[in-house]
Design an enzyme around this catalytic site. Structure first.
Site, mmCIF file in Angstrom:
data_model
loop_
_atom_site.group_PDB
_atom_site.id
_atom_site.type_symbol
_atom_site.label_atom_id
_atom_site.label_comp_id
_atom_site.label_asym_id
_atom_site.label_seq_id
_atom_site.Cartn_x
_atom_site.Cartn_y
_atom_site.Cartn_z
ATOM 1 C CB SER A 86 -2.963 -1.307 3.633
ATOM 2 O OG SER A 86 -2.320 -0.720 4.734
ATOM 3 C CB THR A 210 -5.583 4.129 3.337
ATOM 4 O OG1 THR A 210 -6.046 3.670 2.083
ATOM 5 C CG2 THR A 210 -5.098 5.558 3.187
ATOM 6 C CB THR A 228 -3.555 4.035 0.064
ATOM 7 O OG1 THR A 228 -4.184 2.760 0.131
ATOM 8 C CG2 THR A 228 -3.973 4.688 -1.244
ATOM 9 N NE ARG A 238 -10.143 2.080 -6.779
ATOM 10 C CZ ARG A 238 -9.915 2.294 -5.484
ATOM 11 N NH1 ARG A 238 -8.683 2.397 -5.032
ATOM 12 N NH2 ARG A 238 -10.906 2.413 -4.634
ATOM 13 C CB THR A 261 -8.822 4.243 5.559
ATOM 14 O OG1 THR A 261 -9.650 3.871 6.653
ATOM 15 C CG2 THR A 261 -7.639 5.009 6.069
ATOM 16 N N GLY A 262 -10.817 3.277 3.433
ATOM 17 C CA GLY A 262 -11.990 2.489 3.092
ATOM 18 C C GLY A 262 -12.297 2.588 1.614
#
Ligand code: ASP
Length: 355
Positions: A86, A210, A228, A238, A261-262
């Site tokens: 990650s 991340t 990340t 992106r 994070t997420g």
């Protein structure tokens, strides 16, 4: 933290539950006792690498080093871990099989920030972000420009794709759809033996993950890093929330710091890290601020899709040494690695939607 969801499952996700009160671990003491408050360093990573990172950062803090040095050293340890899919080296690549990294750093003492996005070939993007912060008048460099900049500062270019990440990417490619050219040859799709090789098609997952590293040093200065490889198999170019100051990271020396994070798309829209720090400024604890930011996201989606609860986990610290974390959903309570005068421990926060 690393979490994963199937994209299909994610987009059509229905928990059949309303967003209610946070489930928290009642044993968790989020308020360190007096004298144990600072220095402090935390990370959203709770694995062995996270622990090592905390010890390295702690060493710097206890030797009187700055919060900026501590968070960079700690984040570098997580970035170069090849097992971690990650962050940094070993991170999962984009749709084209290219690892593109995002990272940001913020120094509360100087109210300065730096970031890089879509950076390829450099194992330690947060260190490039630090140079952007300290040696330029800019905050964010992206893509080729960021790589050229890193090259100019002597960073070594390396292949960031590990075998583990490459295999995951190939598995994803093969499972993309049954109308493209990846996966079994058309004429063998009905062959049971061949089909068995692809039996995991539905299980292929998009991964979020991340790391956030936040610290307060002995002088009371606060700093943070978010780094990340972003959403796995993302469309090339992106950029997520991690390198966006105010979204994936925010630091205010008077108040504290927060990181996310997420699913970056939600985090960006609600400027989550800035929001958390502002909530702390208004008197909320780091724990409450993390929960407030999750509720904000739920609130914003309520009118559009009341059943949409994206995967986010937030961490926050206050300048006086409190800390907290909360996640939107999960089977377990979210964790964070904490290192302060009480030693190292994994603190558990709260979860909005227990699954
Ligand atoms: N927030 C990151 C992104 O959207 C990914 C993650 O934290 O899981 O790129």
């Amino acid at each position: 933290m690393s979490k994963s969801i199937t994209r299909r499952g994610f987009l059509g996700h229905s928990l059949g539950l309303g967003a209610g009160a946070f489930l928290a671990n009642p044993l968790l003491a989020f308020q360190p006792s007096a004298g144990e408050k600072t220095p402090l360093i935390i990370t959203s990573h709770t694995n062995e690498t996270g622990k090592r990172a905390m010890e390295a950062g702690w060493e710097i803090l206890t030797a009187g080093g700055s919060a900026v040095d501590a968070v960079e050293k700690a984040a570098n340890i997580i970035e170069v871990d090849p097992e971690d899919t990650s962050v940094g080296y070993g991170g999962l690549p984009n749709e084209h099989g290219i690892v593109q990294l995002d990272a940001s750093i913020m120094d509360g003492k100087t109210y300065n920030a730096g970031a890089v996005a879509c950076l390829e070939k450099i194992k330690t993007p947060c260190s490039v972000a630090r140079i952007v912060m300290e040696r330029t008048d800019h905050i964010l460099l992206v893509g080729e420009g960021a790589l050229t900049f890193a090259r100019q500062w002597g960073f070594k270019e390396e292949d960031l794709m590990t075998d583990k990440a490459r295999k995951s990417w190939l598995k994803w490619k093969e499972s993309l759809s049954d109308i493209d050219d990846w996966g079994p040859p058309d004429h063998l799709k009905d062959n049971q033996k061949i089909a068995a090789l692809f039996s995991d098609r539905e299980e292929v997952e998009h991964h979020y993950g991340t790391t956030n590293v936040l610290a307060v040093d002995t002088k009371g200065d606060v700093a943070g890093i978010t780094t990340t490889s972003g959403l796995s198999y993302k469309i090339p170019g992106r950029v997520g929330d991690s390198p966006i100051i105010g979204a994936g990271l925010y630091v205010d020396n008077e108040v504290g710091a927060a990181g996310a994070t997420g699913r970056g798309e939600d985090v960006m829209k609600c400027c989550a890290s800035f929001y958390m720090v502002m909530r702390m400024k208004e008197g909320r604890t780091p724990q409450q601020a993390c929960e407030d930011a999750l509720k904000l996201i739920v609130e914003k989606y309520k009118k559009v899709n009341p059943e949409f609860f994206p995967s986010e986990k937030f961490v926050a610290i206050s300048a006086n040494g409190q800390y907290g974390c909360a996640s939107m959903k999960g089977r377990d309570l979210p964790g964070m690695s904490v290192r302060n005068q009480s030693g190292y421990n994994i603190a558990r926060g709260s979860v909005l939607m227990k699954m």
